[in-house]
Scaffold this active site. Structure first.
Site, PDB file in Angstrom:
ATOM      1  N   GLY A  55      99.555  21.872  46.555  1.00  0.00           N
ATOM      2  CA  GLY A  55     100.102  22.937  47.404  1.00  0.00           C
ATOM      3  C   GLY A  55     101.371  23.579  46.891  1.00  0.00           C
ATOM      4  O   GLY A  55     101.888  24.502  47.520  1.00  0.00           O
ATOM      5  N   GLY A  56     101.888  23.118  45.759  1.00  0.00           N
ATOM      6  CA  GLY A  56     103.173  23.621  45.290  1.00  0.00           C
ATOM      7  C   GLY A  56     103.108  24.917  44.515  1.00  0.00           C
ATOM      8  O   GLY A  56     104.112  25.635  44.426  1.00  0.00           O
ATOM      9  N   LEU A  59      97.089  28.901  43.922  1.00  0.00           N
ATOM     10  CA  LEU A  59      96.245  29.079  45.093  1.00  0.00           C
ATOM     11  C   LEU A  59      96.695  28.196  46.247  1.00  0.00           C
ATOM     12  O   LEU A  59      96.658  28.614  47.409  1.00  0.00           O
ATOM     13  CB  LEU A  59      94.783  28.758  44.738  1.00  0.00           C
ATOM     14  N   ASP A 105      99.882  11.442  43.550  1.00  0.00           N
ATOM     15  CA  ASP A 105      98.966  11.565  42.422  1.00  0.00           C
ATOM     16  C   ASP A 105      97.594  11.170  42.946  1.00  0.00           C
ATOM     17  O   ASP A 105      97.341   9.992  43.226  1.00  0.00           O
ATOM     18  CB  ASP A 105      99.404  10.632  41.286  1.00  0.00           C
ATOM     19  N   PHE A 137      91.258  21.579  30.934  1.00  0.00           N
ATOM     20  CA  PHE A 137      91.615  22.150  29.638  1.00  0.00           C
ATOM     21  C   PHE A 137      90.326  22.579  28.962  1.00  0.00           C
ATOM     22  O   PHE A 137      89.250  22.079  29.269  1.00  0.00           O
ATOM     23  CB  PHE A 137      92.395  21.162  28.753  1.00  0.00           C
ATOM     24  N   TYR A 187      81.523  28.072  37.978  1.00  0.00           N
ATOM     25  CA  TYR A 187      80.704  27.350  37.004  1.00  0.00           C
ATOM     26  C   TYR A 187      80.344  25.942  37.479  1.00  0.00           C
ATOM     27  O   TYR A 187      79.645  25.212  36.773  1.00  0.00           O
ATOM     28  CB  TYR A 187      81.349  27.328  35.623  1.00  0.00           C
ATOM     29  N   PRO A 228      86.079  30.054  43.443  1.00  0.00           N
ATOM     30  CA  PRO A 228      86.780  31.258  42.971  1.00  0.00           C
ATOM     31  C   PRO A 228      86.334  31.644  41.563  1.00  0.00           C
ATOM     32  O   PRO A 228      86.067  30.798  40.716  1.00  0.00           O
ATOM     33  CB  PRO A 228      88.250  30.831  42.956  1.00  0.00           C
ATOM     34  N   PRO A 230      87.702  34.760  38.593  1.00  0.00           N
ATOM     35  CA  PRO A 230      89.023  35.046  38.016  1.00  0.00           C
ATOM     36  C   PRO A 230      89.968  35.698  39.019  1.00  0.00           C
ATOM     37  O   PRO A 230      89.651  36.731  39.607  1.00  0.00           O
ATOM     38  CB  PRO A 230      88.719  35.996  36.856  1.00  0.00           C
TER      39      PRO A 230
END
Length: 323
Positions: A55-56, A59, A105, A137, A187, A228, A230
């Protein structure tokens, strides 16, 4: 292999706080202008508690801002305490509603348990749970180590499961319902090369959400997913795309002719988490300006054919004899 700490594939090319100023929208974008204000009535979430992972920033921050603007008491969680606390203070001062920050975490089940206990202690059982935390990544799959795979699956799939199971069990014990929302990506449904750990894990999140929509409805819980495409974020593509060329290529395959905005995503998210959507559960909603529809259609690249070329093609087709 360079890890990028961002939420979704549309965040891969972010850099700092720099902003692209060039406009690479397609002409049809004028028909699809984004509305950036909250669409739901004020106080829609008054008296409600919302828990948002990741949340920081990005989105997560946008969804938290809209929920807080509409009256929710928000609790945001992520690993970076400094960013988290700064975001909580910023949103709280902007909306006038308290925002709590809890370091968590999601890869660590014990830390998730402690965070949920703190959530309940400081704000009460949540009415809204948004699983937004993720990691990703890009890499050729043959370059991935087992640890690389585990890193992504632990955050995306296992982390979402730990949060959902921990909160779900507490809600069942308290006989209290809630609306759950997971943020995946387009995707997750189709698969995609070069992000295989992410696509596999996000697909698992979607299967889990649909499964729990079926199983836990009896406890008053709803589960939905947003995929979502892009989305334009502050600094998007500025490191790898300073001229806007990459962004233009992306927009060429988006029928609505532009990237999405975090405000539009936030509006969809808060609607799905609101009582206005109380009959929506088990849904997976694509939010991509039509991109997936475009890239999935075998002949959609023919949109590049000019009128003159179509005249020639039509003439050739008319001359064709037989089947």
């Amino acid at each position: 292999m360079r890890k990028v700490e961002r939420r979704h594939w549309h965040m891969f090319f972010s850099h700092g706080r720099k902003t692209l100023y060039q406009n690479v929208e397609a002409p049809q974008a004028k028909f699809f202008r984004p509305l950036l204000k909250a669409m739901l009535p004020p106080d829609t979430f008054k008296g409600k508690v919302a828990f948002i992972t990741g949340g920081g920033t990005g989105l997560g921050k946008a969804m938290t801002t809209f929920l807080s603007t509409l009256g929710a008491q928000c609790v945001i969680a992520s690993r970076n305490t400094d960013v988290l606390k700064a975001t909580a203070e910023q949103i709280s001062s902007q909306t006038g509603n308290e925002v709590h920050a809890i370091q968590c975490d999601v890869r660590n089940p014990e830390m998730v348990h402690n965070s949920v206990m703190e959530l309940i202690r400081v704000a009460g059982h949540p009415d809204i749970v948004i699983n937004n935390a993720a990691g990703n990544f890009i890499s050729p799959t043959e370059r991935l180590s087992c640890n690389a795979w585990k890193t992504i699956s632990d955050i995306v799939l296992n982390g979402t499961a730990y949060v959902t199971l921990e909160i779900g069990k507490q809600l069942i014990k308290a006989q209290k319902g809630a609306a759950f929302l997971a943020i995946t990506t387009i995707y997750a449904e189709t698969g995609s090369g070069f992000v295989v750990p992410s696509s596999s894990s996000k697909a698992g999140v979607e299967a889990m959400s649909k499964s729990l929509a079926a199983e836990w409805g009896k406890y008053g819980m709803r589960f939905n997913v947003i995929q979502p495409g892009p989305i334009k974020t502050k600094g998007a593509f500025s490191r790898l795309d300073p001229t806007g060329a990459f962004e233009k290529d992306m927009i060429d395959r988006i029928p609505c002719g532009r990237l999405g905005t975090v405000e539009e995503l936030a509006n969809l998210a808060v609607f799905l988490c609101s009582d206005y959507a109380s009959w929506i559960s088990g849904a997976v909603i694509r939010f991509d300006g039509g991109e997936e529809a475009f890239i999935s259609g075998e002949f959609n690249s023919l949109s590049k054919v000019t009128k003159e070329e179509w005249d020639t093609i039509e003439g050739l087709i008319r001359k064709t004899k037989g089947s």
